[in-house]
Design a protein around this motif. Structure first.
Motif, PDB file in Angstrom:
ATOM      1  N   CYS A   1       0.838  -1.203   0.000  1.00  0.00           N
ATOM      2  CA  CYS A   1       0.000   0.000   0.000  1.00  0.00           C
ATOM      3  C   CYS A   1       0.872   1.253   0.000  1.00  0.00           C
ATOM      4  CB  CYS A   1      -0.920   0.020   1.217  1.00  0.00           C
ATOM      5  SG  CYS A   1      -2.102  -1.342   1.269  1.00  0.00           S
ATOM      6  N   VAL A   2       0.318   2.349  -0.502  1.00  0.00           N
ATOM      7  CA  VAL A   2       0.972   3.651  -0.460  1.00  0.00           C
ATOM      8  C   VAL A   2       0.020   4.641   0.190  1.00  0.00           C
ATOM      9  CG1 VAL A   2       1.957   5.552  -1.780  1.00  0.00           C
ATOM     10  CG2 VAL A   2       2.336   3.191  -2.531  1.00  0.00           C
ATOM     11  N   PHE A   3       0.459   5.226   1.295  1.00  0.00           N
ATOM     12  CA  PHE A   3      -0.290   6.289   1.959  1.00  0.00           C
ATOM     13  C   PHE A   3       0.484   7.584   1.710  1.00  0.00           C
ATOM     14  CE2 PHE A   3      -2.303   3.605   5.614  1.00  0.00           C
ATOM     15  CZ  PHE A   3      -2.813   2.727   4.672  1.00  0.00           C
ATOM     16  N   SER A   4      -0.055   8.488   0.904  1.00  0.00           N
ATOM     17  CA  SER A   4       0.638   9.742   0.627  1.00  0.00           C
ATOM     18  C   SER A   4       0.545  10.681   1.826  1.00  0.00           C
ATOM     19  CB  SER A   4       0.045  10.392  -0.626  1.00  0.00           C
ATOM     20  OG  SER A   4       0.262   9.564  -1.754  1.00  0.00           O
ATOM     21  N   ASN A   5       1.246  11.798   1.728  1.00  0.00           N
ATOM     22  CA  ASN A   5       1.395  12.706   2.865  1.00  0.00           C
ATOM     23  C   ASN A   5       0.051  13.094   3.479  1.00  0.00           C
ATOM     24  OD1 ASN A   5       3.813  12.742   1.294  1.00  0.00           O
ATOM     25  ND2 ASN A   5       4.473  14.523   2.454  1.00  0.00           N
ATOM     26  N   ASN A   6      -0.015  13.010   4.798  1.00  0.00           N
ATOM     27  CA  ASN A   6      -1.173  13.429   5.595  1.00  0.00           C
ATOM     28  C   ASN A   6      -2.395  12.531   5.434  1.00  0.00           C
ATOM     29  OD1 ASN A   6      -0.422  16.218   6.921  1.00  0.00           O
ATOM     30  ND2 ASN A   6       0.308  16.305   4.802  1.00  0.00           N
ATOM     31  N   ALA A   7      -2.268  11.383   4.803  1.00  0.00           N
ATOM     32  CA  ALA A   7      -3.385  10.436   4.780  1.00  0.00           C
ATOM     33  C   ALA A   7      -3.597   9.895   6.195  1.00  0.00           C
ATOM     34  CB  ALA A   7      -3.111   9.292   3.809  1.00  0.00           C
ATOM     35  N   THR A   8      -4.851   9.742   6.576  1.00  0.00           N
ATOM     36  CA  THR A   8      -5.182   9.439   7.965  1.00  0.00           C
ATOM     37  C   THR A   8      -6.237   8.345   8.058  1.00  0.00           C
ATOM     38  OG1 THR A   8      -4.689  11.709   8.658  1.00  0.00           O
ATOM     39  CG2 THR A   8      -6.087  10.415  10.100  1.00  0.00           C
ATOM     40  N   LEU A   9      -5.968   7.358   8.900  1.00  0.00           N
ATOM     41  CA  LEU A   9      -6.958   6.329   9.199  1.00  0.00           C
ATOM     42  C   LEU A   9      -7.471   6.533  10.613  1.00  0.00           C
ATOM     43  CD1 LEU A   9      -5.187   3.053   7.936  1.00  0.00           C
ATOM     44  CD2 LEU A   9      -6.452   4.760   6.605  1.00  0.00           C
ATOM     45  N   ALA A  10      -8.777   6.596  10.776  1.00  0.00           N
ATOM     46  CA  ALA A  10      -9.358   6.554  12.112  1.00  0.00           C
ATOM     47  C   ALA A  10      -9.314   5.114  12.625  1.00  0.00           C
ATOM     48  CB  ALA A  10     -10.785   7.090  12.081  1.00  0.00           C
TER      49      ALA A  10
ATOM     50  N   ILE B   1      -7.633  -1.962   5.507  1.00  0.00           N
ATOM     51  CA  ILE B   1      -7.125  -1.605   4.192  1.00  0.00           C
ATOM     52  C   ILE B   1      -6.592  -2.857   3.511  1.00  0.00           C
ATOM     53  CG2 ILE B   1      -5.458  -0.199   2.910  1.00  0.00           C
ATOM     54  CD1 ILE B   1      -7.413   1.563   4.324  1.00  0.00           C
ATOM     55  N   GLY B   2      -7.072  -3.166   2.300  1.00  0.00           N
ATOM     56  CA  GLY B   2      -6.607  -4.331   1.569  1.00  0.00           C
ATOM     57  C   GLY B   2      -5.244  -4.117   0.930  1.00  0.00           C
ATOM     58  N   ASP B   3      -4.804  -5.085   0.155  1.00  0.00           N
ATOM     59  CA  ASP B   3      -3.500  -5.001  -0.512  1.00  0.00           C
ATOM     60  C   ASP B   3      -3.545  -4.028  -1.694  1.00  0.00           C
ATOM     61  OD1 ASP B   3      -2.631  -6.968   1.228  1.00  0.00           O
ATOM     62  OD2 ASP B   3      -2.892  -8.592  -0.226  1.00  0.00           O
ATOM     63  N   HIS B   4      -2.392  -3.402  -1.954  1.00  0.00           N
ATOM     64  CA  HIS B   4      -2.201  -2.545  -3.129  1.00  0.00           C
ATOM     65  C   HIS B   4      -3.168  -1.367  -3.165  1.00  0.00           C
ATOM     66  CE1 HIS B   4       0.673  -5.316  -5.024  1.00  0.00           C
ATOM     67  NE2 HIS B   4      -0.112  -6.287  -4.576  1.00  0.00           N
ATOM     68  N   VAL B   5      -3.519  -0.861  -2.032  1.00  0.00           N
ATOM     69  CA  VAL B   5      -4.389   0.313  -1.945  1.00  0.00           C
ATOM     70  C   VAL B   5      -3.527   1.574  -1.962  1.00  0.00           C
ATOM     71  CG1 VAL B   5      -5.953   1.603  -0.427  1.00  0.00           C
ATOM     72  CG2 VAL B   5      -6.274  -0.858  -0.778  1.00  0.00           C
ATOM     73  N   ILE B   6      -3.988   2.598  -2.662  1.00  0.00           N
ATOM     74  CA  ILE B   6      -3.310   3.893  -2.673  1.00  0.00           C
ATOM     75  C   ILE B   6      -4.236   4.936  -2.065  1.00  0.00           C
ATOM     76  CG2 ILE B   6      -2.357   5.739  -4.103  1.00  0.00           C
ATOM     77  CD1 ILE B   6      -1.475   3.621  -6.082  1.00  0.00           C
TER      78      ILE B   6
ATOM     79  N   ARG C   1     -13.963  -0.089   5.457  1.00  0.00           N
ATOM     80  CA  ARG C   1     -13.110  -1.053   4.768  1.00  0.00           C
ATOM     81  C   ARG C   1     -12.804  -0.529   3.375  1.00  0.00           C
ATOM     82  NH1 ARG C   1     -16.181  -6.153   4.033  1.00  0.00           N
ATOM     83  NH2 ARG C   1     -17.902  -4.677   3.771  1.00  0.00           N
ATOM     84  N   ILE C   2     -11.526  -0.635   2.995  1.00  0.00           N
ATOM     85  CA  ILE C   2     -11.095  -0.258   1.652  1.00  0.00           C
ATOM     86  C   ILE C   2     -10.561  -1.521   0.993  1.00  0.00           C
ATOM     87  CG2 ILE C   2      -9.690   1.301   0.273  1.00  0.00           C
ATOM     88  CD1 ILE C   2     -11.630   2.731   2.151  1.00  0.00           C
ATOM     89  N   GLY C   3     -11.206  -1.951  -0.100  1.00  0.00           N
ATOM     90  CA  GLY C   3     -10.847  -3.201  -0.745  1.00  0.00           C
ATOM     91  C   GLY C   3      -9.542  -3.121  -1.518  1.00  0.00           C
TER      92      GLY C   3
END
Length: 261
Positions: A131-140, A145-150, A162-164
């Motif tokens: 997965c790639v979380f770009s700057n300031n991405a936030t999870l409560a 989060i599934g595989d290969h999520v951007i 849920r993010i597939g």
């Protein structure tokens, strides 16, 4: 990579376990009950609290805060943990919290992920691989989060969503529902009022009568389709029997910026 290296200014508590080839930068802190796998690099000014297990070949860049207590008022100090896999890159000022007692007690991050600067992974989240979380991405809390999520920059994911796998969340999007695999989500316009915080008011002891008056005020202001002045006149009527609505009126009258409607 050479054998274990700990900078003289770093603090590693006696109960920490560091694998072969681990490098710990200047002024970093490694707490008890932290395990760090072989060839993982900890940059300067990082803090890693336990119980936390980190796999091998990770890069944790300066000023990251890993394994802190969950930001949950219900947390009472119980034993909860964070588990991070292999070959992850965690950039500057990223924050990753441990789990909570009532939700399995563990936050998990898989392998080969990139968490860029100022990203946040809250308690009890589960992040897959690649997965790639770009700057300031936030999870409560409690997000999966599934595989290969951007996640693009400034994305916010609401708790329990849920993010597939293979989903893409566009810059600045706020997600408050499940996203199926392969789906792209884009930001649409600006924020809009979406009702009152009824559940929060109940938790703070507001009774049904108070909440009903606030709902009437909301409908007058946002649902009636009238002008702001007409809505304000209706609020003034309701305010005669509700201190809460009077507070709404005072807020409107004291603002310097236009009211979001």
């Amino acid at each position: 990579m050479s054998d274990l290296f700990v900078h003289p200014s770093a603090v590693v508590e006696p109960g920490a376990k560091l694998g072969n080839g681990v490098r710990v930068g200047a002024f970093s802190y490694i707490a008890d009950e932290v395990e760090i796998g072989a060839n993982t690099e900890i940059g300067p000014h990082c803090s890693i609290h336990g119980p936390t297990r980190i796999g091998r070949d990770n890069r944790i860049i300066g000023h990251a805060a890993i394994g802190g207590e969950p930001q949950d008022k219900k947390y009472a100090g119980g034993r909860v943990e964070l588990v991070i896999g292999d070959r992850n890159t965690i950039r500057e000022f990223a924050t990753i919290n441990r789990g909570t007692e009532g939700a399995g007690g563990c936050t998990r991050i898989g392998d080969d992920n990139w968490l860029l600067a100022y990203t946040h992974v809250a308690h009890d989240c589960s992040v897959g691989n690649h997965c790639v979380f770009s700057n300031n991405a936030t999870l409560a809390g409690h997000v999966s989060i599934g595989d290969h999520v951007i996640l693009s920059g400034f994305v916010g994911i609401h708790q329990f969503c849920r993010i597939g796998a293979h989903a893409f969340i566009g810059m600045g999007a706020f997600v408050n529902g499940d996203v199926p695999p392969f789906v792209m989500v884009a930001q649409e316009g600006y924020g809009r009022p979406r009702g009152i915080n009824s559940e929060g008011l109940k938790r703070r002891g507001f009774d049904a009568g108070r909440i009903s008056s606030i709902k009437r005020a909301y409908r007058a202001l946002y649902v009636s389709g009238t002008s702001l002045e007409e809505a304000r006149a209706k609020l003034a009527e309701i305010a005669g029997e509700s201190e809460d609505v009077r507070a709404v009126l005072e807020f409107i009258d004291s603002g310097e910026r236009p009211l979001l409607r």
